[in-house]
Design a protein around this motif. Structure first.
Motif, PDB file in Angstrom:
ATOM      1  N   LYS A  31       0.854  -1.191  -0.115  1.00  0.00           N
ATOM      2  CA  LYS A  31      -0.047   0.067   0.125  1.00  0.00           C
ATOM      3  C   LYS A  31       0.846   1.225   0.173  1.00  0.00           C
ATOM      4  CE  LYS A  31      -3.692  -2.234  -0.023  1.00  0.00           C
ATOM      5  NZ  LYS A  31      -4.798  -2.041  -1.036  1.00  0.00           N
ATOM      6  N   THR A  32       0.344   2.345  -0.569  1.00  0.00           N
ATOM      7  CA  THR A  32       0.921   3.699  -0.608  1.00  0.00           C
ATOM      8  C   THR A  32       0.951   4.280   0.874  1.00  0.00           C
ATOM      9  OG1 THR A  32      -1.035   4.829  -0.798  1.00  0.00           O
ATOM     10  CG2 THR A  32       0.162   4.147  -3.120  1.00  0.00           C
ATOM     11  N   LEU A  33       2.018   5.306   0.911  1.00  0.00           N
ATOM     12  CA  LEU A  33       2.193   5.997   2.345  1.00  0.00           C
ATOM     13  C   LEU A  33       0.956   6.635   2.508  1.00  0.00           C
ATOM     14  CD1 LEU A  33       3.899   6.661   4.758  1.00  0.00           C
ATOM     15  CD2 LEU A  33       4.771   8.518   3.360  1.00  0.00           C
ATOM     16  N   LYS A  34       0.093   7.171   1.604  1.00  0.00           N
ATOM     17  CA  LYS A  34      -1.102   7.900   1.710  1.00  0.00           C
ATOM     18  C   LYS A  34      -2.261   7.109   2.281  1.00  0.00           C
ATOM     19  CE  LYS A  34      -4.620  10.751  -0.573  1.00  0.00           C
ATOM     20  NZ  LYS A  34      -4.889  11.281  -2.035  1.00  0.00           N
ATOM     21  N   HIS A  35      -2.089   5.764   1.851  1.00  0.00           N
ATOM     22  CA  HIS A  35      -3.146   4.794   2.393  1.00  0.00           C
ATOM     23  C   HIS A  35      -2.876   4.449   3.958  1.00  0.00           C
ATOM     24  CE1 HIS A  35      -5.852   1.270   2.306  1.00  0.00           C
ATOM     25  NE2 HIS A  35      -4.970   0.912   3.007  1.00  0.00           N
ATOM     26  N   ILE A  36      -1.722   4.280   4.240  1.00  0.00           N
ATOM     27  CA  ILE A  36      -1.089   3.950   5.600  1.00  0.00           C
ATOM     28  C   ILE A  36      -1.424   5.211   6.262  1.00  0.00           C
ATOM     29  CG2 ILE A  36       0.793   3.534   7.072  1.00  0.00           C
ATOM     30  CD1 ILE A  36       0.044   1.183   5.101  1.00  0.00           C
ATOM     31  N   GLU A  37      -1.304   6.321   5.920  1.00  0.00           N
ATOM     32  CA  GLU A  37      -1.468   7.721   6.813  1.00  0.00           C
ATOM     33  C   GLU A  37      -3.170   7.658   7.063  1.00  0.00           C
ATOM     34  OE1 GLU A  37      -0.923  12.439   6.689  1.00  0.00           O
ATOM     35  OE2 GLU A  37      -0.869  11.195   4.684  1.00  0.00           O
ATOM     36  N   LYS A  38      -4.016   7.238   6.247  1.00  0.00           N
ATOM     37  CA  LYS A  38      -5.498   7.159   6.640  1.00  0.00           C
ATOM     38  C   LYS A  38      -5.779   6.192   7.349  1.00  0.00           C
ATOM     39  CE  LYS A  38      -7.271   9.020   1.778  1.00  0.00           C
ATOM     40  NZ  LYS A  38      -8.100   8.659   0.798  1.00  0.00           N
ATOM     41  N   LEU A  39      -4.992   4.780   7.349  1.00  0.00           N
ATOM     42  CA  LEU A  39      -5.468   3.940   8.573  1.00  0.00           C
ATOM     43  C   LEU A  39      -5.009   4.628   9.701  1.00  0.00           C
ATOM     44  CD1 LEU A  39      -3.938   0.764   6.656  1.00  0.00           C
ATOM     45  CD2 LEU A  39      -6.357   1.544   6.769  1.00  0.00           C
ATOM     46  N   LEU A  40      -4.082   5.317  10.093  1.00  0.00           N
ATOM     47  CA  LEU A  40      -3.699   5.954  11.171  1.00  0.00           C
ATOM     48  C   LEU A  40      -4.251   7.278  11.574  1.00  0.00           C
ATOM     49  CD1 LEU A  40       0.109   4.827  10.855  1.00  0.00           C
ATOM     50  CD2 LEU A  40      -1.610   3.830  12.252  1.00  0.00           C
ATOM     51  N   THR A  41      -5.270   7.608  10.766  1.00  0.00           N
ATOM     52  CA  THR A  41      -5.710   8.899  10.954  1.00  0.00           C
ATOM     53  C   THR A  41      -6.188   9.295  12.424  1.00  0.00           C
ATOM     54  OG1 THR A  41      -6.801   9.131   8.842  1.00  0.00           O
ATOM     55  CG2 THR A  41      -7.834  10.661  10.484  1.00  0.00           C
ATOM     56  N   ASP A  42      -6.580   8.348  13.129  1.00  0.00           N
ATOM     57  CA  ASP A  42      -7.129   8.400  14.494  1.00  0.00           C
ATOM     58  C   ASP A  42      -6.043   8.381  15.756  1.00  0.00           C
ATOM     59  OD1 ASP A  42      -6.915   5.903  14.305  1.00  0.00           O
ATOM     60  OD2 ASP A  42      -8.532   5.183  15.349  1.00  0.00           O
ATOM     61  N   GLN A  43      -5.046   8.150  15.349  1.00  0.00           N
ATOM     62  CA  GLN A  43      -3.748   8.000  16.047  1.00  0.00           C
ATOM     63  C   GLN A  43      -3.038   9.360  16.279  1.00  0.00           C
ATOM     64  OE1 GLN A  43      -2.921   5.374  17.792  1.00  0.00           O
ATOM     65  NE2 GLN A  43      -4.670   4.195  17.002  1.00  0.00           N
ATOM     66  N   PRO A  44      -3.065  10.086  17.332  1.00  0.00           N
ATOM     67  CA  PRO A  44      -2.494  11.548  17.517  1.00  0.00           C
ATOM     68  C   PRO A  44      -1.185  11.676  17.410  1.00  0.00           C
ATOM     69  CG  PRO A  44      -3.309  10.465  19.627  1.00  0.00           C
ATOM     70  CD  PRO A  44      -3.553   9.719  18.695  1.00  0.00           C
ATOM     71  N   PHE A  45      -0.344  10.434  17.379  1.00  0.00           N
ATOM     72  CA  PHE A  45       1.145  10.489  17.660  1.00  0.00           C
ATOM     73  C   PHE A  45       1.741  10.465  16.125  1.00  0.00           C
ATOM     74  CE2 PHE A  45      -0.465   7.669  21.086  1.00  0.00           C
ATOM     75  CZ  PHE A  45      -0.464   8.697  22.169  1.00  0.00           C
ATOM     76  N   PHE A  46       1.183  10.217  15.206  1.00  0.00           N
ATOM     77  CA  PHE A  46       1.692  10.186  13.963  1.00  0.00           C
ATOM     78  C   PHE A  46       1.698  11.649  13.079  1.00  0.00           C
ATOM     79  CE2 PHE A  46       1.214   5.837  14.977  1.00  0.00           C
ATOM     80  CZ  PHE A  46       2.389   5.057  14.392  1.00  0.00           C
ATOM     81  N   PHE A  47       2.927  12.101  12.569  1.00  0.00           N
ATOM     82  CA  PHE A  47       2.774  13.283  11.735  1.00  0.00           C
ATOM     83  C   PHE A  47       3.421  13.038  10.473  1.00  0.00           C
ATOM     84  CE2 PHE A  47       4.036  17.443  10.853  1.00  0.00           C
ATOM     85  CZ  PHE A  47       3.265  18.338  11.336  1.00  0.00           C
ATOM     86  N   ARG A  48       2.740  13.535   9.479  1.00  0.00           N
ATOM     87  CA  ARG A  48       3.593  13.484   8.206  1.00  0.00           C
ATOM     88  C   ARG A  48       4.281  14.664   7.809  1.00  0.00           C
ATOM     89  NH1 ARG A  48       1.183  11.254   3.269  1.00  0.00           N
ATOM     90  NH2 ARG A  48       2.710  11.234   1.811  1.00  0.00           N
ATOM     91  N   VAL A  49       5.631  14.321   8.130  1.00  0.00           N
ATOM     92  CA  VAL A  49       6.652  15.475   8.118  1.00  0.00           C
ATOM     93  C   VAL A  49       7.210  15.765   6.602  1.00  0.00           C
ATOM     94  CG1 VAL A  49       7.508  14.861  10.432  1.00  0.00           C
ATOM     95  CG2 VAL A  49       8.396  14.051   8.573  1.00  0.00           C
ATOM     96  N   HIS A  50       6.745  14.943   6.226  1.00  0.00           N
ATOM     97  CA  HIS A  50       7.507  14.919   4.305  1.00  0.00           C
ATOM     98  C   HIS A  50       6.655  14.090   3.487  1.00  0.00           C
ATOM     99  CE1 HIS A  50      10.491  14.238   1.247  1.00  0.00           C
ATOM    100  NE2 HIS A  50      11.138  15.592   1.743  1.00  0.00           N
ATOM    101  N   GLN A  51       6.841  14.547   2.065  1.00  0.00           N
ATOM    102  CA  GLN A  51       5.878  13.718   1.155  1.00  0.00           C
ATOM    103  C   GLN A  51       6.212  11.969   1.320  1.00  0.00           C
ATOM    104  OE1 GLN A  51       6.516  14.944  -2.738  1.00  0.00           O
ATOM    105  NE2 GLN A  51       5.229  13.480  -3.625  1.00  0.00           N
TER     106      GLN A  51
END
Length: 253
Positions: free
Chosen positions: A188-208
Motif C-alpha cells: 500500500k502507498t504511504l497515503k493509504h497507511i496515513e489514512k489508516l492511522l488518522t485516529d492516532q494522535p502521535f503520527f505526523f506526516r513530516v514529508h511527502q
C-alpha cells in the motif's frame, strides 16, 4: 503568580479544587464557571495561565468552548468523573492538554499536573511526556495492544501500532519500521497507511515520503525545513511547508 480558572458544572467539584489549591503557593484562582458561556467570559476577562476544565458541562462538551476561543494561550488540565472514548484523546492532544485527571482528584495528581506546567518550556521533552500521559490516561493498555492490519505481498501482518517508528514511501510501496529494528514492505502507498492511522494522535506526516511516530522523536534540527532525529539514531527530513506546524506541535506554541 499563575492565574487559574476552574470550570466544572458541579459546585462541589469546584469547592474540592479550591480547597486543594489553597496549599499551593504561586497559584491563584481568579474565577470559576459552571457553564460554557460563563467560562468563555471568564477566560476572556482574566487571561488565565491555567484552566482546569471538566470534559462535560451540562450535557455540552468542553471542546465547544475551546472552539470558540481564537487563540488558546493558556495550559489546559482536563478533569472528568469517567473515562470517555479515544476521540477525546485526539481532541485533547490538538488543544495541547497538559494532563487529564480523573475525579476524585487528589493532591498528588494535582501536584504532578502543575509540575508539568512548570516544565512546559522544555519543549520536545515536555511534548513527549505529554504524549505518554495522554496515552496512559485516555487509551490505557488498549493502545499498547492495538494492531494495524498491514497488507504484504503474501497476505497481511498484524502490526503493533505503538511500536511503529516511521513509514517511508517507495513509489506504490511503503517501508514500515519498528522499534525493535524490524522492517516490512507493504503493498500500500504511504497515503493509504496515513489514512489508516488518522485516529492516532502521535503520527505526523513530516514529508511527502515520511510519516513518523512522534513518540520516537528525540531531537529537531533547524535548517531550510530541518530534520527530525529518532531514538534509533536515524534522521527524517522535514518539508518546508510542514516545518511551521511541526514546530508548533512540538513546542505547544
Amino acid at each position: 503568580m499563575k492565574k487559574i480558572i476552574l470550570i466544572d458544572d458541579e459546585m462541589q467539584s469546584i469547592g474540592v479544587l479550591q480547597n486543594l489549591l489553597k496549599e499551593y503557593k504561586g497559584f491563584k484562582v481568579c474565577a470559576t464557571a459552571q457553564t460554557l458561556d460563563e467560562a468563555f467570559i471568564a477566560i476572556k476577562e482574566h487571561q488565565p495561565d491555567i484552566v482546569l476544565l471538566d470534559v462535560q458541562l451540562n450535557e455540552q462538551s468542553s471542546f465547544e468552548l475551546l472552539d470558540r476561543i481564537k487563540e488558546i494561550n493558556f495550559d489546559i488540565i482536563f478533569t472528568t468523573g469517567y473515562h470517555k472514548h479515544s476521540e477525546h484523546a485526539v481532541k485533547a492532544f490538538r488543544y495541547n492538554a497538559i494532563d487529564y485527571l480523573l475525579k476524585p482528584i487528589d493532591r498528588e495528581q494535582l501536584s504532578e499536573s502543575f509540575s508539568r506546567t512548570s516544565r512546559h518550556q522544555d519543549s520536545l521533552k515536555f511534548f513527549l511526556q505529554k504524549l505518554n500521559t495522554l496515552k496512559t490516561n485516555f487509551f490505557g493498555e488498549n493502545l499498547i495492544r492495538q494492531k494495524l492490519a498491514v497488507p504484504t505481498t503474501d497476505g497481511f501482518l498484524l502490526a503493533e501500532i505503538n511500536e511503529i517508528t516511521k513509514c517511508e514511501s517507495d513509489s506504490n510501496y511503503t517501508h514500515i519500521y519498528f522499534s525493535n529494528g524490524y522492517k516490512i514492505i507493504t503493498t500500500k502507498t504511504l497515503k493509504h497507511i496515513e489514512k489508516l492511522l488518522t485516529d492516532q494522535p502521535f503520527f505526523f506526516r513530516v514529508h511527502q515520503s515520511f510519516l513518523i511516530n512522534l513518540q520516537y522523536a528525540s531531537r529537531y534540527y533547524k535548517g531550510k525545513g530541518g530534520y527530525i532525529e529518532l531514538k534509533d539514531g536515524s534522521t527524517v527530513p522535514v518539508a518546508v511547508r510542514k516545518k511551521e506546524r511541526l514546530i508548533r506541535t512540538l513546542t505547544g506554541n
